[in-house]
Design a protein around this motif. Sequence first.
Motif, PDB file in Angstrom:
ATOM      1  N   CYS A  28    -110.321 -33.999 -86.284  1.00  0.00           N
ATOM      2  CA  CYS A  28    -111.155 -33.271 -85.457  1.00  0.00           C
ATOM      3  C   CYS A  28    -112.833 -33.966 -85.706  1.00  0.00           C
ATOM      4  O   CYS A  28    -113.384 -34.206 -84.764  1.00  0.00           O
TER       5      CYS A  28
ATOM      6  N   GLN B  38    -112.586 -37.461 -83.976  1.00  0.00           N
ATOM      7  CA  GLN B  38    -112.904 -37.325 -82.694  1.00  0.00           C
ATOM      8  C   GLN B  38    -114.182 -36.826 -82.297  1.00  0.00           C
ATOM      9  O   GLN B  38    -114.784 -37.422 -81.276  1.00  0.00           O
ATOM     10  N   ALA B  39    -114.761 -36.132 -82.900  1.00  0.00           N
ATOM     11  CA  ALA B  39    -116.270 -35.690 -82.723  1.00  0.00           C
ATOM     12  C   ALA B  39    -117.171 -36.667 -82.603  1.00  0.00           C
ATOM     13  O   ALA B  39    -118.120 -36.896 -81.878  1.00  0.00           O
TER      14      ALA B  39
ATOM     15  N   VAL C  75    -116.492 -39.931 -82.310  1.00  0.00           N
ATOM     16  CA  VAL C  75    -116.268 -40.808 -81.172  1.00  0.00           C
ATOM     17  C   VAL C  75    -116.746 -40.172 -79.785  1.00  0.00           C
ATOM     18  O   VAL C  75    -117.625 -40.991 -79.281  1.00  0.00           O
ATOM     19  N   ILE C  76    -116.894 -38.947 -79.873  1.00  0.00           N
ATOM     20  CA  ILE C  76    -117.236 -38.333 -78.506  1.00  0.00           C
ATOM     21  C   ILE C  76    -118.880 -38.512 -78.619  1.00  0.00           C
ATOM     22  O   ILE C  76    -119.465 -38.886 -77.671  1.00  0.00           O
ATOM     23  N   ILE C  77    -119.461 -38.228 -79.852  1.00  0.00           N
ATOM     24  CA  ILE C  77    -120.939 -38.238 -79.887  1.00  0.00           C
ATOM     25  C   ILE C  77    -121.474 -39.974 -79.798  1.00  0.00           C
ATOM     26  O   ILE C  77    -122.293 -40.233 -78.735  1.00  0.00           O
TER      27      ILE C  77
ATOM     28  N   LEU D  46    -119.672 -42.040 -77.953  1.00  0.00           N
ATOM     29  CA  LEU D  46    -119.674 -42.416 -76.359  1.00  0.00           C
ATOM     30  C   LEU D  46    -120.856 -41.714 -75.727  1.00  0.00           C
ATOM     31  O   LEU D  46    -121.287 -42.386 -74.694  1.00  0.00           O
ATOM     32  N   LEU D  47    -121.105 -40.566 -76.116  1.00  0.00           N
ATOM     33  CA  LEU D  47    -122.322 -39.930 -75.299  1.00  0.00           C
ATOM     34  C   LEU D  47    -123.649 -40.743 -75.482  1.00  0.00           C
ATOM     35  O   LEU D  47    -124.507 -40.861 -74.342  1.00  0.00           O
TER      36      LEU D  47
ATOM     37  N   SER E  41    -124.073 -43.729 -76.160  1.00  0.00           N
ATOM     38  CA  SER E  41    -123.716 -45.084 -75.400  1.00  0.00           C
ATOM     39  C   SER E  41    -124.093 -44.813 -73.926  1.00  0.00           C
ATOM     40  O   SER E  41    -124.558 -45.538 -73.180  1.00  0.00           O
TER      41      SER E  41
END
Length: 233
Positions: free
Chosen positions: A58, A61-62, A64-66, A68-69, A71
């Motif tokens: 988790c 994943q968090a 990676v999401i941060i 990507l956001l 970027s």
Amino acid sequence: MEMVYHEEDCVYENIPDVPDPARRVESKICSDEERKVTAAEPGIKRSRLAAVVLGLLCVIQAAVIIFLLLSLFSERDEFKRTNFDVEAGFKNLTQERDDLKRKLNSFLTQGRWEYFSGSFYHISSIEKTWKESRDDCILKGANLVIINSKEEQDFLRKFQKLMWIGLTDSETEGTWKWVDGTPLNESYWDSGEPNGGEKENCVKIKKFDSEKSWNDLRCTAPLYSICEMKVRP
């Protein structure tokens, strides 16, 4: 006396060493519960490990999401900056186009201007000294002509006038420079010219039937002149 141990739900205590079936049953029950707890421990450990791994997943994943956001936001900002630069460049080109149109209209309305290869040329109607001629060109937003090519030299000869051009060695004798400070590289001196020494420091076009038509002359002599206004490099 018999020592009886009761783990977790069992209590350890000293009891008389008296045969007692009930106590033996209780001891047996406690022993069975201990075995159940021992047997369940690997499952509990696996459950805890699974929970830890799930938590780490988790977190990853968090992250990676941060990433990507961030970027995405960075690319969006870069796109905005690029778009702004394009709009600014287009605005500058539009302004340059409008300035050229205004200059063209001004030249056409004033008359005596002629276009050739990226420049407008104006022939004076009054004879003046070299300096006076240059000052007059500057007032018009131009300067005395700078000849950069054989084609331009041939173009100027067609006017068939004795005219000042923007070439002088008044700063250093023998070092000829154009009015914009660039040195003379390609010349069209008439035969035997320049020959005036320190007394003749300015240049005119003196004849029209030959490509070699330059002559040095006293800068105070009155002559017609030709101004040049560049509208593109």
